[in-house]
Design a protein around this motif. Structure first.
Motif, short mmCIF file in Angstrom:
data_model
loop_
_atom_site.label_atom_id
_atom_site.label_comp_id
_atom_site.label_asym_id
_atom_site.label_seq_id
_atom_site.Cartn_x
_atom_site.Cartn_y
_atom_site.Cartn_z
N GLY A 146 0.83 -1.20 0.00
CA GLY A 146 0.00 0.00 0.00
C GLY A 146 0.86 1.24 0.00
N GLY A 147 0.67 2.10 -1.01
CA GLY A 147 1.49 3.29 -1.13
C GLY A 147 0.79 4.57 -0.71
N GLY A 148 -0.28 4.44 0.09
CA GLY A 148 -0.95 5.63 0.61
C GLY A 148 -0.11 6.34 1.65
N PHE A 149 -0.71 7.23 2.41
CA PHE A 149 0.05 8.05 3.34
C PHE A 149 0.73 7.22 4.42
CE2 PHE A 149 -3.13 11.12 1.72
CZ PHE A 149 -2.24 11.93 1.06
N ILE A 150 -0.01 6.30 5.03
CA ILE A 150 0.58 5.48 6.08
C ILE A 150 1.71 4.62 5.50
CG2 ILE A 150 0.19 3.60 7.71
CD1 ILE A 150 -0.88 6.26 8.65
N GLY A 151 1.46 3.99 4.35
CA GLY A 151 2.48 3.16 3.73
C GLY A 151 3.72 3.95 3.37
N ALA A 152 3.52 5.13 2.77
CA ALA A 152 4.66 5.94 2.35
C ALA A 152 5.46 6.45 3.55
CB ALA A 152 4.18 7.11 1.50
N GLU A 153 4.77 6.90 4.58
CA GLU A 153 5.47 7.41 5.76
C GLU A 153 6.21 6.30 6.48
OE1 GLU A 153 2.25 11.01 6.55
OE2 GLU A 153 2.37 9.33 7.95
N THR A 154 5.59 5.13 6.57
CA THR A 154 6.25 4.00 7.21
C THR A 154 7.47 3.56 6.41
OG1 THR A 154 4.12 3.27 8.10
CG2 THR A 154 5.90 1.69 8.12
N ALA A 155 7.35 3.51 5.10
CA ALA A 155 8.48 3.15 4.25
C ALA A 155 9.62 4.14 4.42
CB ALA A 155 8.04 3.10 2.78
N SER A 156 9.27 5.42 4.50
CA SER A 156 10.28 6.45 4.70
C SER A 156 11.03 6.26 6.01
CB SER A 156 9.61 7.83 4.67
OG SER A 156 10.52 8.85 5.01
N SER A 157 10.29 5.98 7.08
CA SER A 157 10.92 5.78 8.39
C SER A 157 11.81 4.54 8.38
CB SER A 157 9.85 5.65 9.48
OG SER A 157 9.10 6.84 9.60
N CYS A 158 11.34 3.48 7.76
CA CYS A 158 12.13 2.24 7.70
C CYS A 158 13.41 2.45 6.90
CB CYS A 158 11.30 1.11 7.10
SG CYS A 158 9.94 0.54 8.14
N ALA A 159 13.31 3.17 5.79
CA ALA A 159 14.50 3.44 4.99
C ALA A 159 15.50 4.28 5.76
CB ALA A 159 14.10 4.13 3.70
N ALA A 160 15.01 5.26 6.53
CA ALA A 160 15.90 6.11 7.31
C ALA A 160 16.64 5.32 8.37
CB ALA A 160 15.10 7.24 7.96
N LEU A 161 16.06 4.19 8.81
CA LEU A 161 16.69 3.34 9.80
C LEU A 161 17.66 2.34 9.17
CD1 LEU A 161 13.58 2.64 12.08
CD2 LEU A 161 15.59 4.04 12.67
N GLY A 162 17.79 2.39 7.85
CA GLY A 162 18.77 1.55 7.17
C GLY A 162 18.26 0.23 6.64
N HIS A 163 16.96 0.05 6.60
CA HIS A 163 16.41 -1.21 6.11
C HIS A 163 16.23 -1.18 4.59
CE1 HIS A 163 15.72 -2.55 10.22
NE2 HIS A 163 15.15 -1.38 10.47
N ASP A 164 16.16 -2.36 4.01
CA ASP A 164 15.92 -2.53 2.57
C ASP A 164 14.40 -2.56 2.37
OD1 ASP A 164 15.54 -3.44 0.00
OD2 ASP A 164 17.08 -4.98 0.09
N VAL A 165 13.86 -1.55 1.69
CA VAL A 165 12.40 -1.36 1.66
C VAL A 165 11.87 -1.39 0.23
CG1 VAL A 165 10.49 0.11 2.37
CG2 VAL A 165 12.60 0.08 3.72
N THR A 166 10.77 -2.09 0.04
CA THR A 166 10.02 -2.08 -1.21
C THR A 166 8.56 -1.75 -0.91
OG1 THR A 166 11.44 -3.76 -2.22
CG2 THR A 166 9.27 -3.44 -3.21
N VAL A 167 8.00 -0.84 -1.68
CA VAL A 167 6.58 -0.49 -1.56
C VAL A 167 5.83 -1.09 -2.73
CG1 VAL A 167 4.88 1.39 -1.57
CG2 VAL A 167 7.02 1.64 -0.29
N VAL A 168 4.74 -1.79 -2.45
CA VAL A 168 3.89 -2.38 -3.49
C VAL A 168 2.57 -1.64 -3.52
CG1 VAL A 168 2.71 -4.46 -4.28
CG2 VAL A 168 4.96 -4.65 -3.18
N GLU A 169 2.23 -1.11 -4.68
CA GLU A 169 0.98 -0.35 -4.85
C GLU A 169 0.21 -0.93 -6.03
OE1 GLU A 169 -2.16 1.71 -5.00
OE2 GLU A 169 -0.80 2.18 -3.35
N ALA A 170 -1.04 -1.31 -5.79
CA ALA A 170 -1.85 -1.95 -6.83
C ALA A 170 -2.17 -0.99 -7.97
CB ALA A 170 -3.13 -2.51 -6.24
N ALA A 171 -2.35 0.29 -7.66
CA ALA A 171 -2.66 1.28 -8.69
C ALA A 171 -1.41 1.60 -9.51
CB ALA A 171 -3.21 2.55 -8.05
#
Length: 402
Positions: A146-171
């Motif tokens: 999910g690439g909505g606001f919660i998904g995008a913000e969570t992905a951003s925080s995880c990336a800032a912590l050094g994790h390998d992040v992929t966002v999947v968005e159906a649209a």
């Protein structure tokens, strides 16, 4: 008076009841065991470790004393009688009341297979605690669904912590319903700038897991996409929207993706109003912080009057912090609107063009009027346009269109 829901909208309703002169018995019921707290930081500063739980609190001891309310926390409401004068609780208790404010919010949508270890949603403080603990266990392969606001913000925080992040968005792009395709594409570039892979145009067919045994569930190992690909994952975060918490009201009120209300937040039952994420006010349900804080003033006025004496339709507004950028949007965008960048610009290739350094300010326009405004890191001019939009429509000067 009884407020069912002890989060942001419920707290604001309680404050309004006292501010508007109600001095009788005031009861707040909340299904979480926590006192009201601020949710927006959960996916940002709290998850990243820059804020602690004390900083999330919306009340303090002094205000609690001033409210003079009875708090029933960690218990769910399971019913409202047909006259709206009795609230039934899961623990068997009943609360007799002269009026009810429904502020039960919404819960995260679930995904089949999300009972695997390592699969998380992010809606509550307990959700955020569990996910933050997981992120401290060393580098993880994280898939955000999910690439909505919660998904995008969570992905951003995880990336800032050094994790390998992929966002999947159906649209085809994240945030198209909110921003339209052109500006959604510009904001999608923030993921790539932040080092996050963005997979669009495909849904999730299921989750994969392995291990487990005894009382331990299997752990997630991957996400299977509808196009046949499999993304390896140690942690999966499901951010596919929310469902209003209305199950406890079945048979008592008219429901349709929320509690149906008039423009004054009043329901079909006398002395019952609804506010926040759970309320469909005048045909619209808005899951935004501003709605939760603005609706209670009008709702409480009508509740105390016993009928709808005031209505309100505030200008929609939301913001999101992603990858060091602040996105702000206000107004009512239509599919036919054109978009004009009036400050800043975009840079990069056609497929990955994002906001230029210093951000941008874009106006959405229709029939010679401005209908909405989008800002990326341009807070001052955004605030000016937002205020003008709230007052009236704005004339548009002729210029080239995007």
């Amino acid at each position: 008076m009884t407020v069912v829901g002890a989060s942001l909208a419920g707290l604001y309703a309680a404050r309004e009841l006292r501010a508007q002169g109600f001095d009788g018995r005031l009861v707040l019921v909340g299904d979480e065991r926590h006192r009201p707290y601020d949710r927006p930081p959960l996916s940002k500063d709290f998850l990243a470790g820059r804020a602690d739980e004390a900083q999330l609190a919306l009340t303090d001891a002094e205000e609690s004393t001033e409210l003079d309310a009875e708090w029933h926390l960690g218990v769910r409401a399971r019913g409202l009688d047909a006259r709206g004068r009795t609230v039934l609780l899961d623990d068997g208790r009943t609360i007799s009341t002269d009026g009810v404010v429904i502020a039960t919010g919404a819960c995260a949508r679930r995904l089949a297979g999300d009972d695997l270890a390592g699969v998380h949603t992010l809606r509550t403080l307990d959700d955020a605690r569990a996910l933050r603990a997981e992120l401290t266990r060393g580098p993880r392969r994280i898939v955000v669904i999910g690439g909505g606001f919660i998904g995008a913000e969570t992905a951003s925080s995880c990336a800032a912590l050094g994790h390998d992040v992929t966002v999947v968005e159906a649209a085809a792009l994240p945030l198209v319903p909110q921003l339209g395709p052109r500006m959604a594409a510009v904001c999608a570039a923030l993921h790539r700038r932040g080092g996050v892979a963005l997979v669009t145009g495909t849904g999730v067919a299921g989750l994969r897991g392995s291990g487990g045994g005894g009382t331990s569930p299997p752990a997630v190992t991957g996400v299977r996409l509808s196009d046949g690909r499999v993304l390896d994952a140690d942690v999966v975060i499901v951010g596919i929207g929310a469902t209003p918490n209305t199950g406890w009201l079945a048979g008592s009120l008219a429901l349709h993706d929320g509690v149906l209300c008039d423009d004054g937040c009043a329901t079909a039952l006398p002395q019952v109003v609804a506010v926040g994420d759970v309320a469909r006010v005048g045909g619209t349900r808005a899951e935004h912080w501003t709605s939760a804080t603005e609706q209670p003033r009008i709702a409480v006025r009508n509740l105390l009057a016993g009928r709808t004496v005031a209505t309100g339709r505030s200008l929609p507004y939301f913001w999101s912090d992603q990858y060091g950028a602040r996105i702000q949007f206000a107004g009512r965008r239509h599919e036919s609107d054109t978009v004009r960048i009036v400050e800043g610009g975009i840079e990069g290739g056609i497929e990955e063009a994002g906001p230029a350094e210093g951000g941008l300010l874009a106006l959405y326009e229709r029939d010679g009027r401005t209908t909405a405004v989008l800002s990326v890191d341009r807070p001052r001019p955004f605030t000016r346009v937002r205020r003008e939009l709230a007052r009236s429509d704005m004339p548009v000067a002729p210029t080239a269109r995007l």
